[in-house]
Design a protein around this motif. Structure first.
Motif, PDB file in Angstrom:
ATOM      1  N   SER A  69       1.162  -1.245  -0.124  1.00  0.00           N
ATOM      2  CA  SER A  69      -0.491  -0.052  -0.125  1.00  0.00           C
ATOM      3  C   SER A  69       0.791   1.155   0.541  1.00  0.00           C
ATOM      4  CB  SER A  69      -0.877   0.208   1.212  1.00  0.00           C
ATOM      5  OG  SER A  69      -1.845  -0.887   1.318  1.00  0.00           O
ATOM      6  N   LEU A  70       0.182   2.695  -0.896  1.00  0.00           N
ATOM      7  CA  LEU A  70       1.379   3.377  -0.834  1.00  0.00           C
ATOM      8  C   LEU A  70       0.633   4.571   0.079  1.00  0.00           C
ATOM      9  CD1 LEU A  70       0.666   4.476  -4.661  1.00  0.00           C
ATOM     10  CD2 LEU A  70       2.845   3.339  -3.093  1.00  0.00           C
ATOM     11  N   THR A  71       1.806   5.234   0.979  1.00  0.00           N
ATOM     12  CA  THR A  71       1.091   5.983   1.055  1.00  0.00           C
ATOM     13  C   THR A  71       1.172   7.773   0.951  1.00  0.00           C
ATOM     14  OG1 THR A  71       3.212   6.161   2.556  1.00  0.00           O
ATOM     15  CG2 THR A  71       1.712   5.058   4.009  1.00  0.00           C
ATOM     16  N   ALA A  72       2.658   7.730   0.299  1.00  0.00           N
ATOM     17  CA  ALA A  72       2.300   9.386  -1.106  1.00  0.00           C
ATOM     18  C   ALA A  72       3.107   9.482  -1.836  1.00  0.00           C
ATOM     19  CB  ALA A  72       3.107  10.291   0.412  1.00  0.00           C
ATOM     20  N   VAL A  73       3.061   9.624  -3.227  1.00  0.00           N
ATOM     21  CA  VAL A  73       3.613  10.246  -4.327  1.00  0.00           C
ATOM     22  C   VAL A  73       3.819  11.542  -4.199  1.00  0.00           C
ATOM     23  CG1 VAL A  73       3.366   9.328  -6.571  1.00  0.00           C
ATOM     24  CG2 VAL A  73       2.283   7.819  -5.112  1.00  0.00           C
ATOM     25  N   ASP A  74       5.280  11.779  -4.813  1.00  0.00           N
ATOM     26  CA  ASP A  74       5.767  13.378  -4.906  1.00  0.00           C
ATOM     27  C   ASP A  74       5.688  12.909  -5.591  1.00  0.00           C
ATOM     28  OD1 ASP A  74       5.758  15.755  -4.320  1.00  0.00           O
ATOM     29  OD2 ASP A  74       7.209  15.222  -2.531  1.00  0.00           O
ATOM     30  N   VAL A  75       5.598  14.141  -7.105  1.00  0.00           N
ATOM     31  CA  VAL A  75       7.457  14.689  -7.993  1.00  0.00           C
ATOM     32  C   VAL A  75       7.606  15.668  -7.645  1.00  0.00           C
ATOM     33  CG1 VAL A  75       7.141  15.358 -10.127  1.00  0.00           C
ATOM     34  CG2 VAL A  75       5.896  13.417  -9.615  1.00  0.00           C
ATOM     35  N   ARG A  76       9.151  15.436  -7.122  1.00  0.00           N
ATOM     36  CA  ARG A  76      10.258  16.813  -6.692  1.00  0.00           C
ATOM     37  C   ARG A  76      11.279  17.291  -7.714  1.00  0.00           C
ATOM     38  NH1 ARG A  76      11.660  13.589  -1.261  1.00  0.00           N
ATOM     39  NH2 ARG A  76       9.483  13.624  -0.373  1.00  0.00           N
ATOM     40  N   GLU A  77      11.978  18.665  -7.095  1.00  0.00           N
ATOM     41  CA  GLU A  77      12.785  19.137  -8.516  1.00  0.00           C
ATOM     42  C   GLU A  77      13.543  18.557  -9.539  1.00  0.00           C
ATOM     43  OE1 GLU A  77      16.995  21.458  -8.462  1.00  0.00           O
ATOM     44  OE2 GLU A  77      15.212  21.659  -6.478  1.00  0.00           O
ATOM     45  N   HIS A  78      13.108  18.279 -10.908  1.00  0.00           N
ATOM     46  CA  HIS A  78      13.371  18.440 -12.426  1.00  0.00           C
ATOM     47  C   HIS A  78      13.202  17.237 -12.400  1.00  0.00           C
ATOM     48  CE1 HIS A  78      16.519  21.178 -12.326  1.00  0.00           C
ATOM     49  NE2 HIS A  78      16.470  20.825 -11.286  1.00  0.00           N
ATOM     50  N   GLY A  79      12.418  16.228 -12.052  1.00  0.00           N
ATOM     51  CA  GLY A  79      11.116  15.260 -11.969  1.00  0.00           C
ATOM     52  C   GLY A  79      11.634  14.009 -11.529  1.00  0.00           C
ATOM     53  N   ALA A  80      12.130  14.197 -10.249  1.00  0.00           N
ATOM     54  CA  ALA A  80      12.314  12.574  -9.488  1.00  0.00           C
ATOM     55  C   ALA A  80      10.713  12.209  -9.255  1.00  0.00           C
ATOM     56  CB  ALA A  80      13.296  13.242  -8.205  1.00  0.00           C
ATOM     57  N   LEU A  81      10.255  11.265  -9.027  1.00  0.00           N
ATOM     58  CA  LEU A  81       9.467  10.668  -8.530  1.00  0.00           C
ATOM     59  C   LEU A  81       9.572   9.882  -7.300  1.00  0.00           C
ATOM     60  CD1 LEU A  81       6.498   9.917  -9.054  1.00  0.00           C
ATOM     61  CD2 LEU A  81       7.369   7.646  -9.655  1.00  0.00           C
ATOM     62  N   VAL A  82       9.510  10.187  -5.903  1.00  0.00           N
ATOM     63  CA  VAL A  82       9.439   9.677  -4.700  1.00  0.00           C
ATOM     64  C   VAL A  82       8.160   9.356  -4.372  1.00  0.00           C
ATOM     65  CG1 VAL A  82      10.110  10.311  -2.430  1.00  0.00           C
ATOM     66  CG2 VAL A  82      10.857  11.672  -4.082  1.00  0.00           C
ATOM     67  N   ILE A  83       7.807   8.002  -4.105  1.00  0.00           N
ATOM     68  CA  ILE A  83       6.545   7.215  -3.741  1.00  0.00           C
ATOM     69  C   ILE A  83       7.113   6.620  -1.937  1.00  0.00           C
ATOM     70  CG2 ILE A  83       5.120   4.892  -3.482  1.00  0.00           C
ATOM     71  CD1 ILE A  83       6.659   5.443  -6.638  1.00  0.00           C
ATOM     72  N   ASP A  84       6.501   6.693  -1.143  1.00  0.00           N
ATOM     73  CA  ASP A  84       6.244   6.089   0.433  1.00  0.00           C
ATOM     74  C   ASP A  84       5.111   4.740   0.554  1.00  0.00           C
ATOM     75  OD1 ASP A  84       8.267   7.996   1.210  1.00  0.00           O
ATOM     76  OD2 ASP A  84       6.734   9.563   1.199  1.00  0.00           O
ATOM     77  N   PHE A  85       6.521   3.065   0.669  1.00  0.00           N
ATOM     78  CA  PHE A  85       5.484   2.606   1.611  1.00  0.00           C
ATOM     79  C   PHE A  85       4.081   2.810   2.786  1.00  0.00           C
ATOM     80  CE2 PHE A  85       7.524   2.027  -2.407  1.00  0.00           C
ATOM     81  CZ  PHE A  85       6.648   1.539  -3.584  1.00  0.00           C
ATOM     82  N   HIS A  86       3.261   1.906   2.958  1.00  0.00           N
ATOM     83  CA  HIS A  86       2.435   1.933   4.558  1.00  0.00           C
ATOM     84  C   HIS A  86       4.106   1.442   5.349  1.00  0.00           C
ATOM     85  CE1 HIS A  86      -0.186   1.168   7.842  1.00  0.00           C
ATOM     86  NE2 HIS A  86      -0.374   0.318   7.542  1.00  0.00           N
ATOM     87  N   ASP A  87       4.677   0.238   4.926  1.00  0.00           N
ATOM     88  CA  ASP A  87       5.193  -0.857   5.787  1.00  0.00           C
ATOM     89  C   ASP A  87       6.567   0.217   5.995  1.00  0.00           C
ATOM     90  OD1 ASP A  87       6.874  -0.445   3.463  1.00  0.00           O
ATOM     91  OD2 ASP A  87       6.690  -2.939   3.570  1.00  0.00           O
ATOM     92  N   GLY A  88       6.705   2.058   5.537  1.00  0.00           N
ATOM     93  CA  GLY A  88       8.235   2.335   5.805  1.00  0.00           C
ATOM     94  C   GLY A  88       8.914   2.383   4.709  1.00  0.00           C
ATOM     95  N   ALA A  89       8.888   1.393   3.648  1.00  0.00           N
ATOM     96  CA  ALA A  89       9.773   1.680   2.116  1.00  0.00           C
ATOM     97  C   ALA A  89       9.777   2.810   1.348  1.00  0.00           C
ATOM     98  CB  ALA A  89       9.679   0.443   1.382  1.00  0.00           C
ATOM     99  N   GLY A  90      10.373   3.274   0.967  1.00  0.00           N
ATOM    100  CA  GLY A  90      10.373   4.276  -0.544  1.00  0.00           C
ATOM    101  C   GLY A  90      11.254   4.013  -0.934  1.00  0.00           C
ATOM    102  N   LEU A  91       9.899   4.292  -2.233  1.00  0.00           N
ATOM    103  CA  LEU A  91      11.394   4.332  -3.583  1.00  0.00           C
ATOM    104  C   LEU A  91      11.458   5.980  -4.738  1.00  0.00           C
ATOM    105  CD1 LEU A  91      11.912   2.440  -5.978  1.00  0.00           C
ATOM    106  CD2 LEU A  91       9.724   2.484  -6.768  1.00  0.00           C
ATOM    107  N   TRP A  92      12.760   5.949  -4.567  1.00  0.00           N
ATOM    108  CA  TRP A  92      13.063   7.236  -5.267  1.00  0.00           C
ATOM    109  C   TRP A  92      13.638   6.504  -7.255  1.00  0.00           C
ATOM    110  CZ3 TRP A  92      17.304   9.439  -7.471  1.00  0.00           C
ATOM    111  CH2 TRP A  92      18.072  10.352  -8.045  1.00  0.00           C
TER     112      TRP A  92
END
Length: 68
Positions: free
Chosen positions: A13-36
């Motif tokens: 399950s996702l908790t947040a999806v964000d697009v940051r400077e220059h198009g970096a995609l950041v995804i946070d997951f319910h279990d505390g994992a993250g993907l950049w």
């Protein structure tokens, strides 16, 4: 916490999806994992589609003109 392989995140399950400077995609997951996913200088980096969101594609070199 970041996992070694994105495959372990499938079905989480996702908790947040964000697009940051220059198009970096950041995804946070319910279990505390993250993907950049950062922009690639030569190739399309990522494409996001889903319910309730307009499709977004980050092309080579990233993007500077976000309208979120």
């Amino acid at each position: 916490m970041f996992r070694d392989a994105a495959g372990g995140l499938f079905g989480q399950s996702l908790t947040a999806v964000d697009v940051r400077e220059h198009g970096a995609l950041v995804i946070d997951f319910h279990d505390g994992a993250g993907l950049w996913i950062g922009p690639d200088p030569q190739f399309e980096s990522w494409h996001l589609t889903g319910r309730g969101v307009d499709p977004i594609t980050v092309g080579p070199g990233g993007e500077d003109d976000w309208e979120l």
